[in-house]
Design a protein around this motif. Structure first.
Motif, PDB file in Angstrom:
ATOM      1  N   ASP A 121       1.022  38.039   1.473  1.00  0.00           N
ATOM      2  CA  ASP A 121      -0.117  37.443   0.770  1.00  0.00           C
ATOM      3  C   ASP A 121      -0.882  36.535   1.705  1.00  0.00           C
ATOM      4  OD1 ASP A 121       1.958  37.063  -2.124  1.00  0.00           O
ATOM      5  OD2 ASP A 121       0.540  38.671  -1.605  1.00  0.00           O
ATOM      6  N   LYS A 122      -2.090  36.164   1.295  1.00  0.00           N
ATOM      7  CA  LYS A 122      -2.903  35.310   2.148  1.00  0.00           C
ATOM      8  C   LYS A 122      -2.194  33.992   2.379  1.00  0.00           C
ATOM      9  CE  LYS A 122      -7.389  33.409   2.816  1.00  0.00           C
ATOM     10  NZ  LYS A 122      -8.715  33.239   2.545  1.00  0.00           N
ATOM     11  N   GLY A 123      -2.121  33.567   3.627  1.00  0.00           N
ATOM     12  CA  GLY A 123      -1.491  32.299   3.962  1.00  0.00           C
ATOM     13  C   GLY A 123       0.020  32.389   4.103  1.00  0.00           C
ATOM     14  N   GLU A 124       0.566  33.556   3.820  1.00  0.00           N
ATOM     15  CA  GLU A 124       2.026  33.707   3.925  1.00  0.00           C
ATOM     16  C   GLU A 124       2.436  33.993   5.360  1.00  0.00           C
ATOM     17  OE1 GLU A 124       3.429  36.817   1.192  1.00  0.00           O
ATOM     18  OE2 GLU A 124       4.902  35.334   0.542  1.00  0.00           O
ATOM     19  N   VAL A 125       3.666  33.587   5.686  1.00  0.00           N
ATOM     20  CA  VAL A 125       4.244  33.942   6.982  1.00  0.00           C
ATOM     21  C   VAL A 125       5.503  34.751   6.701  1.00  0.00           C
ATOM     22  CG1 VAL A 125       5.320  33.087   9.090  1.00  0.00           C
ATOM     23  CG2 VAL A 125       3.343  31.906   8.129  1.00  0.00           C
ATOM     24  N   GLY A 136      15.258  30.328  14.159  1.00  0.00           N
ATOM     25  CA  GLY A 136      14.826  28.936  14.030  1.00  0.00           C
ATOM     26  C   GLY A 136      13.383  28.874  13.569  1.00  0.00           C
ATOM     27  N   PHE A 137      12.577  29.726  14.154  1.00  0.00           N
ATOM     28  CA  PHE A 137      11.166  29.823  13.768  1.00  0.00           C
ATOM     29  C   PHE A 137      11.071  30.235  12.305  1.00  0.00           C
ATOM     30  CE2 PHE A 137       6.723  30.723  14.112  1.00  0.00           C
ATOM     31  CZ  PHE A 137       6.504  31.894  13.407  1.00  0.00           C
ATOM     32  N   ALA A 138      11.888  31.227  11.934  1.00  0.00           N
ATOM     33  CA  ALA A 138      11.847  31.712  10.551  1.00  0.00           C
ATOM     34  C   ALA A 138      12.174  30.581   9.590  1.00  0.00           C
ATOM     35  CB  ALA A 138      12.824  32.871  10.376  1.00  0.00           C
ATOM     36  N   ARG A 139      13.200  29.853   9.927  1.00  0.00           N
ATOM     37  CA  ARG A 139      13.608  28.780   9.020  1.00  0.00           C
ATOM     38  C   ARG A 139      12.536  27.723   8.860  1.00  0.00           C
ATOM     39  NH1 ARG A 139      19.762  28.584   8.397  1.00  0.00           N
ATOM     40  NH2 ARG A 139      20.230  28.682  10.596  1.00  0.00           N
ATOM     41  N   VAL A 148       8.982  27.941   9.402  1.00  0.00           N
ATOM     42  CA  VAL A 148       7.669  28.209   8.800  1.00  0.00           C
ATOM     43  C   VAL A 148       7.565  29.476   7.954  1.00  0.00           C
ATOM     44  CG1 VAL A 148       6.296  26.921  10.451  1.00  0.00           C
ATOM     45  CG2 VAL A 148       6.947  29.268  10.952  1.00  0.00           C
ATOM     46  N   ALA A 149       8.615  30.323   7.982  1.00  0.00           N
ATOM     47  CA  ALA A 149       8.467  31.565   7.214  1.00  0.00           C
ATOM     48  C   ALA A 149       8.536  31.286   5.725  1.00  0.00           C
ATOM     49  CB  ALA A 149       9.551  32.557   7.615  1.00  0.00           C
ATOM     50  N   HIS A 150       7.800  32.120   4.964  1.00  0.00           N
ATOM     51  CA  HIS A 150       7.934  32.056   3.518  1.00  0.00           C
ATOM     52  C   HIS A 150       8.972  33.060   3.055  1.00  0.00           C
ATOM     53  CE1 HIS A 150       3.841  30.393   4.138  1.00  0.00           C
ATOM     54  NE2 HIS A 150       4.304  29.526   3.270  1.00  0.00           N
ATOM     55  N   ARG A 151       8.880  34.276   3.676  1.00  0.00           N
ATOM     56  CA  ARG A 151       9.847  35.313   3.307  1.00  0.00           C
ATOM     57  C   ARG A 151      10.410  35.927   4.568  1.00  0.00           C
ATOM     58  NH1 ARG A 151       6.082  38.460   0.944  1.00  0.00           N
ATOM     59  NH2 ARG A 151       7.302  40.265   1.564  1.00  0.00           N
ATOM     60  N   ALA A 207      13.457  38.890   1.048  1.00  0.00           N
ATOM     61  CA  ALA A 207      13.799  37.753   0.188  1.00  0.00           C
ATOM     62  C   ALA A 207      13.061  36.509   0.615  1.00  0.00           C
ATOM     63  CB  ALA A 207      15.311  37.495   0.269  1.00  0.00           C
ATOM     64  N   MET A 208      12.964  35.562  -0.289  1.00  0.00           N
ATOM     65  CA  MET A 208      12.435  34.255   0.077  1.00  0.00           C
ATOM     66  C   MET A 208      13.378  33.652   1.105  1.00  0.00           C
ATOM     67  SD  MET A 208       9.780  34.023  -1.695  1.00  0.00           S
ATOM     68  CE  MET A 208       9.306  32.305  -1.568  1.00  0.00           C
ATOM     69  N   LYS A 209      12.811  32.852   1.979  1.00  0.00           N
ATOM     70  CA  LYS A 209      13.569  32.323   3.113  1.00  0.00           C
ATOM     71  C   LYS A 209      14.879  31.662   2.681  1.00  0.00           C
ATOM     72  CE  LYS A 209      11.877  28.557   4.789  1.00  0.00           C
ATOM     73  NZ  LYS A 209      10.953  27.732   5.600  1.00  0.00           N
ATOM     74  N   GLU A 210      14.791  30.823   1.657  1.00  0.00           N
ATOM     75  CA  GLU A 210      15.984  30.081   1.251  1.00  0.00           C
ATOM     76  C   GLU A 210      17.063  31.036   0.794  1.00  0.00           C
ATOM     77  OE1 GLU A 210      12.293  28.080   1.035  1.00  0.00           O
ATOM     78  OE2 GLU A 210      12.976  29.768  -0.175  1.00  0.00           O
ATOM     79  N   ASP A 211      16.614  32.046   0.037  1.00  0.00           N
ATOM     80  CA  ASP A 211      17.585  33.019  -0.456  1.00  0.00           C
ATOM     81  C   ASP A 211      18.217  33.767   0.697  1.00  0.00           C
ATOM     82  OD1 ASP A 211      15.413  33.825  -3.228  1.00  0.00           O
ATOM     83  OD2 ASP A 211      17.027  32.336  -3.032  1.00  0.00           O
TER      84      ASP A 211
END
Lengths: 243, 246, 227
Positions: free
Chosen positions: A26-30, A198-201, A203-206, A219-223
Motif C-alpha cells: 500500500d502507499k507509504g508501506e515498506v 535489522g532493517f526489517a525490524r 522500518v518494515a510494516h510487513r 505477515a505484519m512485522k511483529e507477527d
C-alpha cells in the motif's frame, strides 16, 4: 499501490521460478521480501517493473497493469525507482551525469533543473562533493548511495530494492541502510528484497517470506518476528538471526 | 647481391619527371584512400549489424547472422571478383550500365571499397556483439529501469561502453584491413602491393622493391596502432578496469 | 536480368577437381608444417633467453605485418630462382606449388604461433611446477603435461585458423599455381561464363567453410560445457 495477484513465471525449459504469488504494497508501506537463495524473491521484484515477464497472474502498479500488451513500459518504469544489487551505475558518465541523464532524456526536464535536482539528492545521501567523479572512483557503499539518488531523481511513486546491500563489504552496509531507513521514515512506498533483518525490524510494516517460488508467509512485522507460522520461515529466521 | 637504393630516384617510364619513388608514393596513396573509405563502411555497417546480433528481434538477428556467415565463409578474393565481375551483371540494368561506363580506375576502386568494407564489416559486427555481450546484464536492466526505451538504453548505456571495450580488437581489424587491401591488386588497382610488382617488373630490382613496400606496410601498421593507442587513452573511463564489470 | 548458363560447370568438373586437389594439398601441408613450426616458435617466444624470445617475436611480427599477397609475390619471384639455382632443377610447375606450400607454411606459422602461445599460457602455472617437482625435465614436462592440455584448449582456434588458411589459398591466383579458384576462373574465361563460375566457386567455398566452422562451434560449445 503495488498489487501482485497469482503471478507465476515458468521458464521455457520448464523450470517454474514463481508459483502463484500474491502480495501487495500500500502507499507509504515498506515491505521486506526475504527467503533463501533460489526462492524467487529477486525474480518477483523484477516482475513489478517488467524487467522479467510472467506467464500467469496480474501485477498492477498505481492502476496500470504491468503485463498488459498496451502498457507503455518505459513510462511506467520512469515512475518506479529500482536499486540493484551491483549498483549498476553507468561507468562512462560522472556521478552527476548518472543522475541527470534519465531526467533529461526520459522525463524531458531541462538540463539546469536536472542538475539542481541531482545535486540536491547527492546532498541528501551525503555525496555532493563527489558529483564530478566517476563511479569507478567510488567505494561500493558510495556507488549504491548514488544509485539510490539516481532512482530518486526521477521522483518515483515507489522504490524497488533488489538485495541492495548483498554486494557490499560489511563496513559499508550501514551507510546504505541509513539512507533507506530515512527514505522509509519519510513515507516512501518501498519493496525491499534483503537479508538485513535489522532493517526489517526498524522500518518494515510487513515481511513476506518466500521459498522455492512460493509466498510462504506474508505477515505484519511483529507477527513475523514474534511467531512465524511456517516451519520454513522459522528455520530461515533462526539461521539469519544467529549471526 | 648488390643493392642499389638509388633506383628509387631514377626516372620512371611514365614520364613527366616522375621517379620510381613517385610511383611508390602513388601506390601508397591509393592504399590509404582505399583503406579509409572501406573502414568507414565497415565500421558503420558492422556496428549496426553487431547491434542487430544482440537484439531480441528475431528478424533483425537473422538478417545480421546471414550477413556474417556469408561474408566470413567466402574467401576475400572470391568476394572481390563477385563485386567486380558479377555484381554489374546482376543489378538492375540502369545501375549496371552506369557502373560499366565508369572509368576503369574508379570502377576498380569502387568494387574494392565495397568488397573490403562489407568483408571487414562482418568481422566488426562480431567484435561489437562481443563487446555488448561482455557488459553485465545489470547495465541493460538499470537503463530500462530508469525508463529508457531499448533504443535509448543502447545509445546511452550499452554502446558507449561496448565501443570503449573493443578499441584493441578494432585496432587489429584496421591493421587487417590495410593488409587485405592488397587483394585489390588482382583486379588491376595500382595500390601499394601492385606497385611493388610494377617496380620489380620495370627495375628488375626485386629485393629493393619488396623491402621498400614491406617497410611501408609496417609503417602503416605502426601508425594505425599508435593512433588507436591514442584513441584508447582518450576514451578511457576513470577508475574502470576493462573487462566488463563484475 | 542476366541470362544464366550453368552448363560449362558439369563438363569442367574434372578440371575443377584437379584445382581443388591443389587447394587441399597446400592447405594440409601448410597446416601441418605451420602448426609444427608454430609450436617451436611459440616455445621460443616463452623462453627466458632474451635473444631467442626476440627472434621469435621478430618472426611473428614481421609475417603479421605484411599482406599475404606480398609474401606470395616474394616467394614466386625470388624463391623459385633460388631453388632452381641451388638445386639446378628445371623450372617446372612443381617448383611453383612447392614455393606456395613453403610460403603458406611460413606465413601461417606466425599466426599459429600466437594461438599456441596463448594456449600454452592458458595452462595453469602450477602444472609445470607439479611436473618438475615430480622429477621431470623441462622438455618432458612440456611434452607430457603442458602441451597436451594446451592443444586441447586451442584446437578450436587452430581449426578456425585452418579454415582461414583454406580460404587464403585462393590467393595463389597471383602466381602460376592453379588452385580451385584459379581453375574456376580459367573455365569461366574460356567458356565466356565467368559470372556463373565465380558464383559457383563462391558457393563451394561457402558450403565447405560454413559446415566446417559450424562443426568447430559445436565442438567449442561441448568443451565449454565440459569445463
Amino acid at each position: 499501490m503495488i498489487d501482485i495477484r497469482n503471478v507465476s513465471k515458468i521458464y521455457p525449459n520448464g523450470f517454474q521460478a514463481l508459483k502463484d504469488c500474491s502480495t501487495h504494497v500500500d502507499k507509504g508501506e515498506v515491505i521486506v521480501v526475504c527467503g533463501p537463495s533460489g526462492s524467487g524473491k529477486s525474480t518477483l521484484i523484477k516482475c513489478v517493473n517488467a524487467l522479467e515477464d510472467f506467464q500467469q497472474g496480474e501485477i498492477v502498479v498505481n492502476g496500470i497493469s504491468v503485463g498488459a500488451p498496451k502498457t507503455d513500459l518505459p513510462k511506467l518504469r520512469s515512475h518506479v525507482g529500482m536499486v540493484f544489487q551491483h549498483f549498476e551505475l553507468f561507468p562512462h558518465m560522472s556521478v552527476l551525469e548518472n543522475l541527470t541523464i534519465a531526467q533529461v532524456k526520459v522525463l524531458g526536464r531541462k538540463k539546469e533543473e536536472a542538475v539542481e535536482r541531482g545535486l540536491k539528492l547527492l546532498d541528501r545521501v551525503g555525496l555532493r562533493a563527489h558529483a564530478p567523479k566517476f563511479p569507478g572512483q567510488l567505494s561500493g557503499g558510495q556507488q549504491q548511495r548514488v544509485a539510490i539518488a539516481r532512482a530518486l531523481a526521477m521522483d518515483p511513486i515507489c522504490m524497488l530494492f533488489d538485495e541492495p546491500t548483498s554486494a557490499l563489504d560489511p563496513e559499508m552496509i550501514n551507510e546504505v541502510l541509513d539512507v533507506m531507513i530515512q527514505l522509509a521514515r519519510e513515507g516512501m512506498t518501498m519493496m525491499v528484497v534483503t537479508h538485513e533483518m535489522g532493517f526489517a525490524r526498524k522500518v518494515a510494516h510487513r515481511v513476506v517470506f518466500m521459498d522455492q517460488g512460493l509466498v510462504v508467509e506474508d505477515a505484519m512485522k511483529e507477527d513475523f518476528f514474534g511467531k512465524p507460522r511456517s516451519e520454513r520461515a522459522q528455520a530461515f529466521l533462526s539461521k539469519i538471526l544467529s549471526h | 647481391m648488390d643493392l642499389n637504393w638509388h633506383v628509387f630516384l631514377e626516372p620512371a617510364p611514365s614520364g613527366g619527371g616522375a621517379t620510381y619513388l613517385d610511383w611508390t608514393i602513388a601506390g601508397l596513396k591509393i592504399t590509404v584512400m582505399l583503406s579509409m573509405a572501406s573502414w568507414v563502411i565497415a565500421l558503420l555497417w558492422g556496428s549496426v549489424m553487431g547491434v542487430f546480433r544482440t537484439m531480441p528481434n528475431r528478424v533483425l538477428y537473422g538478417i545480421a547472422t546471414v550477413y556474417v556467415e556469408v561474408f566470413r565463409n567466402i574467401p576475400l578474393l572470391v568476394q572481390l571478383f563477385i563485386w567486380y565481375f558479377v555484381m554489374p551483371e546482376l543489378v538492375p540494368p540502369a545501375l549496371g550500365n552506369w557502373y560499366k561506363q565508369l572509368d576503369p580506375v574508379t570502377a576498380m576502386f569502387l568494387a574494392s571499397t565495397l568488397c573490403l568494407g562489407f568483408f571487414t564489416g562482418a568481422r566488426i559486427c562480431e567484435q561489437v556483439r562481443a563487446g555488448i555481450e561482455s557488459l553485465s546484464k545489470g547495465q541493460k536492466a538499470a537503463g530500462l529501469a530508469l525508463g529508457f526505451s531499448l533504443r535509448q538504453t543502447y545509445n546511452y548505456v550499452l554502446l558507449p561502453m561496448a565501443f570503449r571495450i573493443i578499441v584493441p580488437p578494432l585496432a587489429s581489424e584496421m591493421v587487417n584491413l590495410v593488409k587485405n587491401s592488397a587483394v585489390a591488386s588482382t583486379i588491376g588497382l595500382l595500390e601499394l602491393a601492385a606497385m611493388g610488382r610494377q617496380l620489380v617488373d620495370y627495375t628488375a630490382r626485386a629485393y629493393e622493391s619488396f623491402t621498400a613496400i614491406t617497410l611501408l606496410y609496417i609503417a602503416l601498421n605502426l601508425i594505425i596502432l599508435g593512433f588507436m593507442s591514442w584513441v584508447e587513452l582518450k576514451a578511457r573511463v576513470p577508475g574502470f578496469i576493462s573487462g566488463g564489470g563484475r | 536480368m542476366y541470362d544464366f548458363d550453368w552448363s560449362p560447370i558439369p563438363r569442367a568438373i574434372p578440371f575443377l577437381w584437379a584445382g581443388m586437389k591443389v587447394t587441399l594439398q597446400i592447405t594440409v601441408v601448410a597446416m601441418l608444417v605451420g602448426i609444427g613450426l608454430g609450436t617451436v616458435i611459440a616455445i621460443m617466444r616463452l623462453s627466458k633467453n632474451r635473444v631467442v624470445s626476440a627472434l621469435s617475436a621478430g618472426y611473428v611480427n614481421l609475417f603479421r605485418a605484411v599482406p599475404l599477397i606480398m609474401v606470395l609475390l616474394w616467394f614466386f619471384l625470388i624463391v623459385p630462382s633460388l631453388i632452381v639455382r641451388i638445386f639446378n632443377l628445371p623450372r617446372t610447375a612443381n617448383v611453383q606449388v612447392t614455393s606456395a606450400m613453403v610460403a603458406f607454411s611460413l606465413f601461417q606459422a606466425a599466426y599459429y604461433a600466437e594461438i599456441i602461445r596463448a594456449g600454452i599460457q592458458s595452462v595453469k602455472a602450477g602444472q609445470i611446477g607439479a611436473a618438475l617437482a615430480l622429477g621431470m625435465s623441462y622438455g618432458q614436462a612440456m611434452r607430457l603435461v603442458v602441451l597436451p592440455q594446451a592443444f586441447r584448449n586451442m584446437t578450436p582456434l587452430l581449426l578456425t585458423q585452418t579454415i582461414i588458411l583454406f580460404q587464403d589459398t585462393s590467393l595463389v591466383y597471383v602466381s602460376a599455381v592453379r588452385d580451385f579458384f584459379g581453375a574456376a576462373n580459367i573455365v569461366g574465361t574460356r567458356d565466356g561464363r565467368i559470372v556463373e563460375l565465380i558464383l559457383f566457386a563462391g558457393a563451394v567455398y561457402f558450403v565447405i567453410c560454413f559446415v566446417l566452422s559450424t562443426l568447430v562451434k559445436r565442438w567449442q560449445d561441448r568443451l565449454k560445457v565440459a569445463a
